[in-house]
Design an enzyme around this catalytic site. Structure first.
Site, mmCIF file in Angstrom:
data_model
loop_
_atom_site.group_PDB
_atom_site.id
_atom_site.type_symbol
_atom_site.label_atom_id
_atom_site.label_comp_id
_atom_site.label_asym_id
_atom_site.label_seq_id
_atom_site.Cartn_x
_atom_site.Cartn_y
_atom_site.Cartn_z
ATOM 1 N N ASP A 1 3.707 -2.898 3.822
ATOM 2 C CA ASP A 1 4.395 -3.139 2.546
ATOM 3 C C ASP A 1 3.851 -4.383 1.842
ATOM 4 O O ASP A 1 3.389 -5.322 2.482
ATOM 5 C CB ASP A 1 5.900 -3.301 2.810
ATOM 6 C CG ASP A 1 6.723 -3.115 1.546
ATOM 7 O OD1 ASP A 1 6.173 -2.592 0.551
ATOM 8 O OD2 ASP A 1 7.900 -3.501 1.535
ATOM 9 N N ASN B 1 8.714 7.649 -1.961
ATOM 10 C CA ASN B 1 7.663 7.106 -2.829
ATOM 11 C C ASN B 1 7.262 8.058 -3.963
ATOM 12 O O ASN B 1 6.594 7.646 -4.920
ATOM 13 C CB ASN B 1 6.413 6.697 -2.023
ATOM 14 C CG ASN B 1 6.611 5.451 -1.168
ATOM 15 O OD1 ASN B 1 6.030 5.322 -0.092
ATOM 16 N ND2 ASN B 1 7.436 4.514 -1.623
#
Ligand code: IPE
Ligand code: IPE
Ligand code: MG
Length: 249
Positions: A29, A77
């Site tokens: 991330d 996502n």
């Protein structure tokens, strides 16, 4: 390579081989924030993130870690701007095509987990090819979670098990943890010993919900594209200090 990097080709002396995690999972991330800090568009962060993943795979191989699983794209996502999603799908496909030869030669066994059937067809084809060409490799098991969601994985396992029960192939009281695990995408891969998340977020974001029941969690503020061997070394040192009790005293 700098002298310090050459040194890190080998397992650093302060790490004990017998205490290394067998399986490391990473939530990669912070690509977007990394790009923003550099004054670049988010997609450049994803490009830089690929290099960080390649380095980590090599490092795991060098240091004798048996399995690496990386979270590349979550089921959530898809909610990002479609230019970013398109860029990521194209990037995955391009990287896979570029890197496959080397991974075959390096004895890497590549596996993709997730709902692969809703990925673009051309990416699916590249994924099938990569899995097929490396399936007999016996080096590091490298798993990429793409269109992966832990809840979805659990639901699809439940459906598959329910169908077997309906067909009379399985009795409800025969369903145990081992049965359940055989219906997960990660069949044949041991649970992660160490879960690393970069960029300082303290959450699991729907990653490997079943499998991380007893994983040690390590969170670093470093953004994914900056996660290098030195950072990994630090994570492994922290891991080796942990006392894994598994509910015992
Ligand atoms: C992780 O980086 C990569 C993917 C989720 C594909 P992000 O894109 O989430 O980066 P941040 O969190 O916005 O910085
Ligand atoms: C998790 O990162 C998914 C991947 C790394 C692929 P996100 O950036 O999507 O997670 P949230 O939205 O911060 O929970
Ligand atoms: Mg993020």
């Amino acid at each position: 390579m700098t002298a310090q990097q050459t040194e890190l080709q080998y397992l650093p002396p302060d790490l004990k081989r017998e205490l290394l995690p067998k399986h490391v999972a990473v939530i990669m991330d912070g690509n977007g924030r990394w790009a923003k800090h550099q004054g670049l568009p988010r997609i450049m962060g994803h490009k830089a993130g690929v290099d960080a993943l390649k380095d980590l795979l090599r490092c795991c191989k060098d240091w004798g870690i048996e399995a690496l699983t990386a979270y590349a794209f979550s089921t959530e996502n898809w909610g990002r701007p479609h230019e970013e999603v398109d860029f990521l799908m194209t990037l995955f496909q391009r990287v896979l095509r570029q890197e496959l030869r080397e991974m075959v030669e390096e004895n890497v066994q590549i596996r993709f987990v997730g709902n692969l059937s809703s990925l673009p067809r051309s990416l699916q084809a590249e994924i099938s090819r990569a899995m097929e060409e490396t399936k007999d490799n016996c080096g590091i098991k490298f798993t990429i979670a793409t269109n992966y969601g832990g809840r979805q994985e659990i639901i699809q396992a439940c459906r598959a098990i329910a169908q077997k029960v309906q067909q009379g192939l399985l009795q409800p009281d025969e369903i145990d943890e081992a049965t359940f695990e055989r219906h997960l995408y990660t069949i044949g891969i041991c649970d992660p010993d160490l879960l690393i998340r970069t960029s300082g977020e303290m959450r699991v974001s729907n990653f490997l919900l079943w499998q991380i029941a007893y994983s040690e969690i390590y969170i670093t503020d470093t953004l994914w594209p900056d996660f290098d061997r030195h950072e990994f070394h630090r994570a492994l040192c922290a891991y080796q200090q942990r006392e894994r009790r598994f509910g015992k005293v």
